[in-house]
Design a protein around this motif. Structure first.
Motif, PDB file in Angstrom:
ATOM      1  N   SER A  58       0.818  -1.210   0.000  1.00 25.24           N
ATOM      2  CA  SER A  58       0.000   0.000   0.000  1.00 25.24           C
ATOM      3  C   SER A  58       0.853   1.261   0.000  1.00 25.24           C
ATOM      4  O   SER A  58       0.531   2.245  -0.683  1.00 25.24           O
ATOM      5  CB  SER A  58      -0.924   0.012   1.222  1.00 25.24           C
ATOM      6  N   VAL A  59       1.935   1.244   0.754  1.00 28.66           N
ATOM      7  CA  VAL A  59       2.782   2.430   0.894  1.00 28.66           C
ATOM      8  C   VAL A  59       3.676   2.627  -0.325  1.00 28.66           C
ATOM      9  O   VAL A  59       3.872   3.751  -0.801  1.00 28.66           O
ATOM     10  CB  VAL A  59       3.620   2.328   2.183  1.00 28.66           C
TER      11      VAL A  59
ATOM     12  N   ARG B 143      -4.288   9.999   1.304  1.00 27.66           N
ATOM     13  CA  ARG B 143      -5.024   8.757   1.539  1.00 27.66           C
ATOM     14  C   ARG B 143      -6.423   8.844   0.929  1.00 27.66           C
ATOM     15  O   ARG B 143      -7.137   9.822   1.106  1.00 27.66           O
ATOM     16  CB  ARG B 143      -5.137   8.496   3.041  1.00 27.66           C
TER      17      ARG B 143
ATOM     18  N   ARG C  84      -7.612   0.242   3.886  1.00 33.47           N
ATOM     19  CA  ARG C  84      -7.524  -1.156   3.466  1.00 33.47           C
ATOM     20  C   ARG C  84      -7.805  -2.075   4.655  1.00 33.47           C
ATOM     21  O   ARG C  84      -7.220  -1.901   5.728  1.00 33.47           O
ATOM     22  CB  ARG C  84      -6.153  -1.431   2.858  1.00 33.47           C
TER      23      ARG C  84
ATOM     24  N   ARG D  70       3.623   5.767   5.602  1.00 30.62           N
ATOM     25  CA  ARG D  70       3.886   6.417   4.326  1.00 30.62           C
ATOM     26  C   ARG D  70       5.364   6.277   3.983  1.00 30.62           C
ATOM     27  O   ARG D  70       6.179   5.952   4.863  1.00 30.62           O
ATOM     28  CB  ARG D  70       3.534   7.897   4.397  1.00 30.62           C
TER      29      ARG D  70
ATOM     30  N   GLN E  99      -1.289   6.196   5.021  1.00 36.55           N
ATOM     31  CA  GLN E  99      -2.156   5.104   4.595  1.00 36.55           C
ATOM     32  C   GLN E  99      -2.589   4.301   5.831  1.00 36.55           C
ATOM     33  O   GLN E  99      -1.846   4.204   6.808  1.00 36.55           O
ATOM     34  CB  GLN E  99      -1.436   4.207   3.604  1.00 36.55           C
TER      35      GLN E  99
END
Length: 510
Positions: free
Chosen positions: A208-209, A290, A294, A310, A467
């Motif tokens: 995700s990051v 963001r 998730r 992040r 995130q």
């Protein structure tokens, strides 16, 4: 005559009788006073009002690292410590999991572990026995920026240890049967790890990051489906492409000098030839605002794992020291704002922490905790409040002093053993930092100003760019997190299974 003596004696007695001794004077009566005031007993708890003062801290002594380069491009790093007849001998490789090909996460990890599955004239068992004859078992660690294999030995066995390590690094056998056995063991270990909610959260956090195709976008062990598909040719190809003298370092720490280390390196590695260069620095990822929250669904889970983060900075960034101090105040030690809120004040969690990981490329900044499932929403609200509070309630001088002192005084802990020195030397090599990097770091932590720390806190700990990954009961998360409007709740379910591998335990299983 006798009458004269008698008369004189009579006169003497008479004289004594006529002058009697005066009677002793009676003592004077004391002046009349009122009743005495009793002295109040001392308060036995009064000492608690004054905390004990710490003694003078010991002088900080940092180790010295020295560097040499052989004619074939091999780096030699030495840190001398003569207290005990011990030496850590290791080989560090400049390629790590960041060099995994796209779609093949975990290949670097499996390749390096194959180095201990047979080398030179030794098969797996014989190699293990050869190290055991020196009284050691080799340790191997693979990270995003590199890998290291090594062992602590008595000084007299340093030569023999390097002889074995030269076989491991230069002459791995890559036997097919050993490969199949190692891969099966790797899969079993991996699937077992993936039964942990925290591990699942970490996998989703990295993708995700950084993004799934970024070199830092996956964990070093990889995923079961990718590992299951690896072939022996994949492992041999990674080794041939990434392992060579110009992309490796001999690490020697403890009871050894630089000259002695160079001689041993020449003896065992001087003839090593391979056309391999150090890998490029991973590119800096974007840091978008963001948009999603998730969720890794784990129905019935009693706790919710929370990870916020992040991309932050690379090693050597001018903001490295001020950001380290800022994240320490936020969540880097027991008395941090985040831990005192979630644990001590609210009782939502056993603990919460945050930290920054500068790598060769831009590394992550993260905040992590596990909270009771029933307070998922309130706990996430408090985490966001603490992030915002770094701007609305600037870091105080007291907080900064505590963070500064804690970070600097913790430094000697990394150098307590020759293995610790070896790991520290390997980090210098992986991140391509100067030999006085630890001195620079201590000085940077000492001199970072309050203004610099506050600026870094506001720049890098902006809640809008953090995130959010949650691992827990999806229905409960939907109910408690949706009203917070932090982003669209998006389920993410990593594939944790592989053909022929054991299944992970179900949620709530003992």
């Amino acid at each position: 005559m006798r009458r004269l003596v008698t008369a004189l004696a009579t006169l003497s007695l008479a004289a004594c009788a006529s002058h009697p001794k005066p009677a002793p004077a009676e003592p004077e009566a004391p002046p009349t006073q009122g009743p005495a005031t009793p002295t109040p007993p001392a308060d036995p708890e009064a000492f608690r009002a004054t905390p004990p003062q710490p003694g003078k801290p010991p002088e900080l002594v940092l180790p010295t690292f020295q560097k040499a380069t052989l004619d074939n491009g091999l780096t030699v790093l030495v840190s001398t410590r003569k207290e005990l007849p011990l030496v850590f001998a290791g080989v560090a490789f400049a390629s790590g999991s960041a060099q995994d090909p796209v779609g093949k996460p975990g290949l670097a990890d499996l390749t390096y572990r194959m180095l201990l599955e047979g080398a030179g004239t030794h098969d797996t068992v014989a190699l293990d026995n050869a190290f055991a004859d020196l009284g050691v078992s080799p340790a191997l660690e693979v990270s995003a920026d590199g890998a290291q294999v090594g062992a602590r030995v008595l000084t007299r066995n340093a030569d023999a240890a390097l002889a074995l390590l030269s076989d491991v690094a230069l002459r791995p056998t890559f036997q097919p049967k050993a490969f199949e056995r190692r891969k099966k063991q790797q899969l079993a270990d991996l699937v077992r790890r993936l039964g942990s909610p925290s591990t699942l959260g970490q996998i989703v956090f990295l993708s995700s990051v950084f993004g799934e195709t970024h070199p830092y976008g996956h964990s070093s062990p990889g995923m079961p489906d990718a590992v299951q598909a690896f072939t022996l040719e994949d492992v041999q190809g990674f080794y041939k492409k990434h392992v060579g003298p110009a992309a490796a370092a001999i690490i020697l720490t403890g009871d050894i000098t630089l000259d002695e280390g160079v001689e041993l390196a020449k003896k065992h590695f001087g003839a090593w030839k391979a056309p391999v260069a150090v890998p490029p620095v991973p590119p800096a990822p974007p840091t978008p605002a963001r948009e999603l929250v998730r969720v890794v669904p784990k129905p019935g889970l009693d706790q919710t794992v929370m990870m916020l983060g992040r991309p932050a900075i690379a090693a050597g960034n001018p903001d490295e020291y001020s950001l380290e101090l800022a994240t320490t105040v936020f969540g880097g030690f027991f008395g941090s704002r985040l831990n005192m809120n979630l644990r001590e004040d609210k009782g939502y969690s056993y603990g919460a922490g945050a930290g920054v990981d500068p790598r060769l490329g831009v590394g992550p900044l993260s905040a992590v905790t596990s909270v009771r499932a029933d307070v998922t929403g309130p706990a996430l609200t408090e985490m966001m409040k603490e992030l915002s509070g770094l701007k609305s309630k600037p870091i105080t001088e007291k907080e900064l002093a505590a963070a500064r002192e804690g970070l600097i005084r913790a430094f000697p802990g990394a150098f307590e053993s020759v293995e610790g020195l070896g790991s520290s030397a390997a980090r210098l090599y992986f991140k391509r930092r100067p030999m006085d990097e630890f001195n620079r770091t201590v000085e940077g932590l000492r001199t970072a100003t309050a203004e610099e720390v506050q600026r870094s806190a506001e720049q890098y700990l902006d809640p809008a760019r953090m995130q959010v990954i949650l691992v827990g009961d999806p229905l409960l998360i939907q109910e408690q997190v949706s009203p917070l409007e932090l982003g669209k709740l998006t389920p993410v379910e990593p594939d944790t299974t592989a053909p022929g591998a054991p299944q992970p335990p179900s949620a709530g299983a003992p």
